[in-house]
Design a protein around this motif. Structure first.
Motif, short mmCIF file in Angstrom:
data_model
loop_
_atom_site.label_atom_id
_atom_site.label_comp_id
_atom_site.label_asym_id
_atom_site.label_seq_id
_atom_site.Cartn_x
_atom_site.Cartn_y
_atom_site.Cartn_z
N MET A 4 -32.77 -29.88 22.81
CA MET A 4 -32.59 -29.89 24.25
C MET A 4 -33.41 -28.75 24.83
SD MET A 4 -30.65 -31.01 27.07
CE MET A 4 -30.09 -32.26 26.02
N GLU A 5 -34.12 -29.05 25.89
CA GLU A 5 -34.97 -28.06 26.51
C GLU A 5 -34.52 -27.81 27.95
OE1 GLU A 5 -39.57 -28.11 27.47
OE2 GLU A 5 -39.10 -28.55 25.37
N PHE A 6 -34.44 -26.54 28.33
CA PHE A 6 -34.12 -26.15 29.69
C PHE A 6 -35.28 -25.32 30.22
CE2 PHE A 6 -29.94 -26.99 27.98
CZ PHE A 6 -29.29 -27.60 29.04
N PRO A 7 -36.13 -25.88 31.06
CA PRO A 7 -37.26 -25.13 31.61
C PRO A 7 -36.80 -23.97 32.50
CG PRO A 7 -37.54 -27.48 31.95
CD PRO A 7 -36.14 -27.28 31.47
N ALA A 8 -37.60 -22.94 32.57
CA ALA A 8 -37.33 -21.78 33.43
C ALA A 8 -37.79 -22.09 34.85
CB ALA A 8 -38.03 -20.55 32.87
N VAL A 9 -36.98 -22.87 35.55
CA VAL A 9 -37.37 -23.39 36.86
C VAL A 9 -36.97 -22.50 38.04
CG1 VAL A 9 -37.41 -25.79 36.10
CG2 VAL A 9 -35.28 -24.81 36.97
N GLY A 10 -36.25 -21.42 37.78
CA GLY A 10 -35.83 -20.54 38.86
C GLY A 10 -34.76 -21.19 39.73
N TYR A 11 -34.72 -20.81 41.02
CA TYR A 11 -33.74 -21.37 41.95
C TYR A 11 -34.25 -21.23 43.38
CZ TYR A 11 -32.35 -16.67 43.34
OH TYR A 11 -32.35 -15.39 43.84
N ARG A 12 -33.70 -22.03 44.27
CA ARG A 12 -34.01 -21.92 45.71
C ARG A 12 -32.98 -20.99 46.34
NH1 ARG A 12 -31.59 -23.77 49.81
NH2 ARG A 12 -30.42 -25.31 48.63
N SER A 13 -33.43 -19.98 47.05
CA SER A 13 -32.52 -19.02 47.66
C SER A 13 -31.75 -19.64 48.82
CB SER A 13 -33.29 -17.80 48.15
OG SER A 13 -34.08 -18.13 49.26
N THR A 14 -30.68 -18.97 49.24
CA THR A 14 -29.85 -19.48 50.33
C THR A 14 -30.38 -19.08 51.70
OG1 THR A 14 -28.41 -17.54 50.24
CG2 THR A 14 -27.75 -19.46 48.95
N GLY A 15 -31.38 -18.22 51.74
CA GLY A 15 -31.94 -17.78 53.02
C GLY A 15 -32.61 -18.91 53.77
N SER A 16 -32.90 -18.68 55.01
CA SER A 16 -33.50 -19.73 55.85
C SER A 16 -34.88 -20.15 55.35
CB SER A 16 -33.58 -19.26 57.29
OG SER A 16 -34.40 -18.10 57.37
N ALA A 17 -35.57 -19.27 54.63
CA ALA A 17 -36.90 -19.62 54.14
C ALA A 17 -36.84 -20.55 52.94
CB ALA A 17 -37.68 -18.35 53.77
N GLY A 18 -35.73 -20.53 52.19
CA GLY A 18 -35.58 -21.40 51.03
C GLY A 18 -36.62 -21.14 49.95
N THR A 19 -36.99 -19.88 49.77
CA THR A 19 -38.02 -19.53 48.81
C THR A 19 -37.54 -19.73 47.37
OG1 THR A 19 -37.33 -17.23 48.85
CG2 THR A 19 -39.12 -17.86 50.34
N LEU A 20 -38.49 -19.88 46.48
CA LEU A 20 -38.20 -20.09 45.07
C LEU A 20 -38.22 -18.75 44.36
CD1 LEU A 20 -37.71 -22.32 42.95
CD2 LEU A 20 -40.17 -22.37 42.58
N GLY A 21 -37.12 -18.44 43.64
CA GLY A 21 -37.01 -17.17 42.93
C GLY A 21 -36.98 -17.37 41.43
N TYR A 22 -37.47 -16.42 40.68
CA TYR A 22 -37.42 -16.36 39.22
C TYR A 22 -38.15 -17.51 38.53
CZ TYR A 22 -34.11 -12.56 39.58
OH TYR A 22 -33.51 -11.36 39.85
N TYR A 23 -39.01 -18.22 39.23
CA TYR A 23 -39.74 -19.32 38.62
C TYR A 23 -40.54 -18.81 37.42
CZ TYR A 23 -42.99 -23.13 37.91
OH TYR A 23 -43.71 -24.14 37.35
N GLY A 24 -40.37 -19.44 36.27
CA GLY A 24 -41.07 -19.06 35.05
C GLY A 24 -40.42 -17.94 34.27
N ALA A 25 -39.46 -17.23 34.88
CA ALA A 25 -38.80 -16.10 34.22
C ALA A 25 -37.40 -16.44 33.75
CB ALA A 25 -38.76 -14.90 35.15
N GLY A 26 -36.74 -17.36 34.44
CA GLY A 26 -35.36 -17.71 34.10
C GLY A 26 -35.01 -19.07 34.63
N GLY A 27 -33.92 -19.62 34.13
CA GLY A 27 -33.47 -20.92 34.58
C GLY A 27 -32.04 -20.85 35.07
N TYR A 28 -31.75 -21.53 36.15
CA TYR A 28 -30.41 -21.63 36.72
C TYR A 28 -30.02 -23.09 36.77
CZ TYR A 28 -30.86 -16.82 38.40
OH TYR A 28 -31.00 -15.46 38.50
N TYR A 29 -28.89 -23.43 36.18
CA TYR A 29 -28.43 -24.82 36.12
C TYR A 29 -26.96 -24.89 36.48
CZ TYR A 29 -32.78 -26.05 33.88
OH TYR A 29 -34.10 -26.26 33.63
#
Length: 65
Positions: free
Chosen positions: A1-26
């Motif tokens: 089973m593989e879990f890519p390090a896709v990061g997460y979308r923040s809750t702020g109004s900008a909806g920026t992507l955080g931790y992409y490539g460094a960690g995975g949140y599921y």
């Protein structure tokens, strides 16, 4: 089973992507309250379980036992 390090979308109004490539949140399928659900975070050396606000844009992956 593989879990890519896709990061997460923040809750702020900008909806920026955080931790992409460094960690995975599921998300887990189990909620801990009406506003929080259990989730898994991992990076290159660790795996953690947390209860996080459902507003976070974490990934979902179906896993069979």
């Amino acid at each position: 089973m593989e879990f890519p390090a896709v990061g997460y979308r923040s809750t702020g109004s900008a909806g920026t992507l955080g931790y992409y490539g460094a960690g995975g949140y599921y998300w887990s399928s189990v909620q801990s309250s009406s506003s929080n659900a259990h989730s898994m975070y991992f990076n290159s050396s660790s795996v953690f379980m947390y209860a996080n606000n459902k507003q976070y844009g974490f990934s979902v992956r179906c896993v069979r036992q």
